[in-house]
Design a protein around this motif. Structure first.
Motif, short mmCIF file in Angstrom:
data_model
loop_
_atom_site.label_atom_id
_atom_site.label_comp_id
_atom_site.label_asym_id
_atom_site.label_seq_id
_atom_site.Cartn_x
_atom_site.Cartn_y
_atom_site.Cartn_z
N THR A 1 -11.94 -8.22 1.89
CA THR A 1 -12.01 -6.43 2.06
C THR A 1 -12.00 -5.87 3.36
OG1 THR A 1 -13.88 -7.01 0.08
CG2 THR A 1 -13.78 -4.74 1.36
N LYS A 2 -12.66 -6.36 4.48
CA LYS A 2 -12.14 -5.77 5.75
C LYS A 2 -11.00 -5.78 6.14
CE LYS A 2 -15.01 -5.86 10.03
NZ LYS A 2 -15.96 -6.54 10.68
N TYR A 3 -9.93 -6.82 5.88
CA TYR A 3 -8.50 -7.06 6.20
C TYR A 3 -7.84 -5.75 5.52
CZ TYR A 3 -5.96 -9.62 9.47
OH TYR A 3 -4.88 -10.02 10.54
N ILE A 4 -8.12 -5.78 4.19
CA ILE A 4 -7.71 -5.02 3.28
C ILE A 4 -7.73 -3.59 3.67
CG2 ILE A 4 -7.38 -4.16 0.70
CD1 ILE A 4 -5.95 -6.98 1.32
N ASP A 5 -9.19 -3.22 3.96
CA ASP A 5 -9.44 -1.80 4.31
C ASP A 5 -8.77 -1.32 5.53
OD1 ASP A 5 -11.25 -1.69 2.25
OD2 ASP A 5 -12.75 -2.09 3.30
N PHE A 6 -8.74 -2.37 6.34
CA PHE A 6 -7.92 -2.10 7.66
C PHE A 6 -6.38 -1.75 7.49
CE2 PHE A 6 -5.60 -2.74 11.62
CZ PHE A 6 -6.20 -2.35 12.59
N ARG A 7 -5.62 -2.26 6.62
CA ARG A 7 -4.47 -2.26 6.23
C ARG A 7 -4.39 -0.77 5.52
NH1 ARG A 7 -4.74 -7.86 4.56
NH2 ARG A 7 -3.73 -9.08 6.20
N THR A 8 -5.23 -0.61 4.87
CA THR A 8 -5.35 0.58 4.01
C THR A 8 -5.15 1.84 4.77
OG1 THR A 8 -6.38 -0.37 1.90
CG2 THR A 8 -6.52 2.13 2.34
N SER A 9 -6.21 1.86 5.81
CA SER A 9 -6.34 2.89 6.94
C SER A 9 -5.06 3.14 7.72
CB SER A 9 -7.18 2.61 7.87
OG SER A 9 -8.71 2.49 7.24
N LEU A 10 -4.14 1.89 7.88
CA LEU A 10 -3.29 1.89 8.71
C LEU A 10 -1.79 2.49 7.86
CD1 LEU A 10 -1.43 -0.95 10.47
CD2 LEU A 10 -0.08 0.15 8.92
N LEU A 11 -1.86 2.42 6.58
CA LEU A 11 -0.90 2.82 5.53
C LEU A 11 -1.26 4.40 5.27
CD1 LEU A 11 -0.51 0.14 2.89
CD2 LEU A 11 1.28 0.86 4.56
N ARG A 12 -2.58 4.81 5.60
CA ARG A 12 -2.81 6.17 5.10
C ARG A 12 -2.42 7.06 6.60
NH1 ARG A 12 -7.79 5.26 3.56
NH2 ARG A 12 -8.72 5.70 5.81
N ASP A 13 -3.06 6.57 7.72
CA ASP A 13 -3.10 7.46 8.91
C ASP A 13 -3.25 6.64 10.02
OD1 ASP A 13 -2.79 9.38 10.91
OD2 ASP A 13 -4.55 10.64 10.13
N ARG A 14 -2.19 5.96 10.65
CA ARG A 14 -2.45 5.06 11.60
C ARG A 14 -2.75 5.70 12.86
NH1 ARG A 14 2.67 2.24 14.14
NH2 ARG A 14 1.68 0.70 15.54
N LYS A 15 -2.74 6.87 13.15
CA LYS A 15 -3.06 7.60 14.36
C LYS A 15 -4.59 7.36 14.65
CE LYS A 15 0.99 10.69 14.41
NZ LYS A 15 1.48 11.95 14.32
N GLU A 16 -5.24 7.44 13.32
CA GLU A 16 -6.68 7.38 13.35
C GLU A 16 -7.23 5.93 13.87
OE1 GLU A 16 -8.83 10.01 12.67
OE2 GLU A 16 -6.75 11.09 12.93
N ILE A 17 -6.61 5.15 14.15
CA ILE A 17 -6.78 3.72 14.39
C ILE A 17 -6.64 3.50 16.00
CG2 ILE A 17 -6.69 1.30 14.41
CD1 ILE A 17 -5.35 1.75 11.53
N GLU A 18 -7.80 3.60 16.77
CA GLU A 18 -7.76 3.71 18.27
C GLU A 18 -6.88 2.70 18.74
OE1 GLU A 18 -8.71 5.45 21.50
OE2 GLU A 18 -9.44 6.08 19.84
N ILE A 19 -6.78 1.42 18.16
CA ILE A 19 -5.98 0.43 19.10
C ILE A 19 -4.46 0.63 18.74
CG2 ILE A 19 -7.63 -1.54 19.07
CD1 ILE A 19 -6.04 -2.61 16.71
N CYS A 20 -3.99 1.37 17.74
CA CYS A 20 -2.77 1.55 17.42
C CYS A 20 -2.10 2.97 18.40
CB CYS A 20 -2.51 2.08 16.07
SG CYS A 20 -3.02 0.93 14.79
N LYS A 21 -3.27 3.55 19.03
CA LYS A 21 -2.67 4.69 20.01
C LYS A 21 -1.89 4.72 21.05
CE LYS A 21 -6.42 7.68 18.14
NZ LYS A 21 -7.51 8.74 18.57
N ASN A 22 -1.60 3.26 21.58
CA ASN A 22 -0.95 2.72 22.42
C ASN A 22 0.20 2.04 22.44
OD1 ASN A 22 -0.35 2.80 25.42
ND2 ASN A 22 -2.32 2.60 25.98
N CYS A 23 0.67 1.96 20.99
CA CYS A 23 1.37 0.87 20.49
C CYS A 23 2.86 1.42 20.45
CB CYS A 23 0.94 0.28 19.17
SG CYS A 23 1.99 -0.97 18.54
N THR A 24 3.80 0.80 20.65
CA THR A 24 5.22 1.24 20.50
C THR A 24 5.99 0.73 19.13
OG1 THR A 24 6.10 -0.84 21.98
CG2 THR A 24 5.56 1.38 22.77
#
Length: 333
Positions: A309-332
């Motif tokens: 569930t935790k992994y699925i929820d993380f992927r769901t957040s990514l597909l919805r709005d990746r900018k809201e995930i802190e570790i994604c804010k410095n990714c190219t």
């Protein structure tokens, strides 16, 4: 030429199980992007495993160098490493024995490489090349390691030590020369040696000379990499003046921002995972402090963690709005 040789060694280690699993992952990734919900039809095809968090250098934008981890530090146990490979090796197309730290500081590091190689897994690692002694070079050549990425960010000691604090360029050069010489003596193609140069504002003036240096050393490939800067919004002397080599640009508001727009997608989340020395499964290499622990391999199977569930929820957040995930804010990516 290096890419062709690497591709050949990669394809030689593939099996129908690995190919079909990889195909399922690609199909499920594309389908997930289409329906905007995560679907997984396969098991991890790549893994990054952290041998140790220890490092001999003190690079200013690295948790290992800064000794600033908020998670526990240490070295992976042999039984845990073997368990991960035994359970997942038949699906793996790529194993990067690195996350944070200097892999050669682990006394069993090259034994780990040999174990994975014997299981027909493509192995790679990253190093600062301070431990390429005669003994380690022989062991490296015997281990079956397919790719060695050497991080070196200056072609003079003065510039090199600006970022690789505590490092000695002469030691790097001696170790590299020894490895390349011994490999040639054996008439071997592996490991393929990639010289990776982190371009910063302090070394970008050496890029022309770097190409000549790489040719002189006879490395197989030279890669220029953009530097990740913490708190980049307010600028840093490490941001190159040549925007071509920077992952940041100066915005209209006077603040620095990512040059590439963050999109609501990431193949890495369908491709594989990163495993810390103590068995924590985290989503990618940008989660250096292990803030998003998806599971613990000391008492769980990666197969189960991969779809929990935790992994699925993380992927769901990514597909919805990746900018809201802190570790994604410095990714190219």
């Amino acid at each position: 030429m290096n890419k062709l040789i690497t591709a050949y060694s990669y394809w030689k280690l593939l099996s129908w199980r690995k190919i079909s699993n990889y195909s399922l992952l690609i199909a499920s990734y594309r389908y997930s992007r289409w329906i905007k919900k995560p679907v997984l039809w396969g098991r991890p095809t790549t893994l990054s495993i952290e041998p140790t968090t220890s490092c001999n250098l003190r690079c200013p934008e690295c948790p290992s160098g800064l000794r600033s981890f908020s998670r526990p530090t240490g070295m992976i146990q042999e039984d845990l490493f073997k368990k991960i490979i035994d359970d997942n090796g038949q699906y793996l197309t790529y194993l990067h024995l690195y996350f944070q730290g200097e892999p050669y500081l682990h006394p069993k590091f090259l034994d780990f490489v040999s174990y994975a190689s014997q299981k027909k897994v493509f192995t790679a690692t990253s190093t600062n090349a301070h431990y390429l002694t005669e003994e380690n070079v022989e062991k490296t050549l015997n281990s079956g390691l397919k790719q060695l990425i050497v991080s070196m960010d200056g072609i003079s000691q003065e510039v090199y030590q600006e970022y690789r604090i505590g490092g000695k360029l002469s030691k790097v050069q001696a170790g590299l020369s020894l490895l390349i010489h011994k490999r040639a003596e054996r008439k071997s193609l592996y490991p393929r040696i990639i010289l990776q140069f982190l371009v910063t504002g302090k070394n970008e003036h050496q890029l022309d000379g770097l190409k000549d240096w790489a040719k002189m050393m006879k490395v197989d490939e030279l890669q220029l990499k953009t530097a990740q800067i913490y708190d980049f919004e307010n600028g840093s002397e490490l941001i190159p003046k040549n925007i071509k080599y920077s992952r940041y640009i100066l915005g209209k508001n006077g603040k620095w921002e990512l040059k590439k727009e963050i999109e609501n997608k990431c193949w890495r989340m369908w491709q594989g995972s990163v495993i810390t020395w103590d068995g924590r499964v985290v989503p990618c290499c940008f989660d250096k402090d292990g803030e998003h622990v998806m599971g613990q391999l000391t008492y769980q199977r990666l197969e189960d963690i991969w779809q929990n569930t935790k992994y699925i929820d993380f992927r769901t957040s990514l597909l919805r709005d990746r900018k809201e995930i802190e570790i994604c804010k410095n990714c190219t990516t």
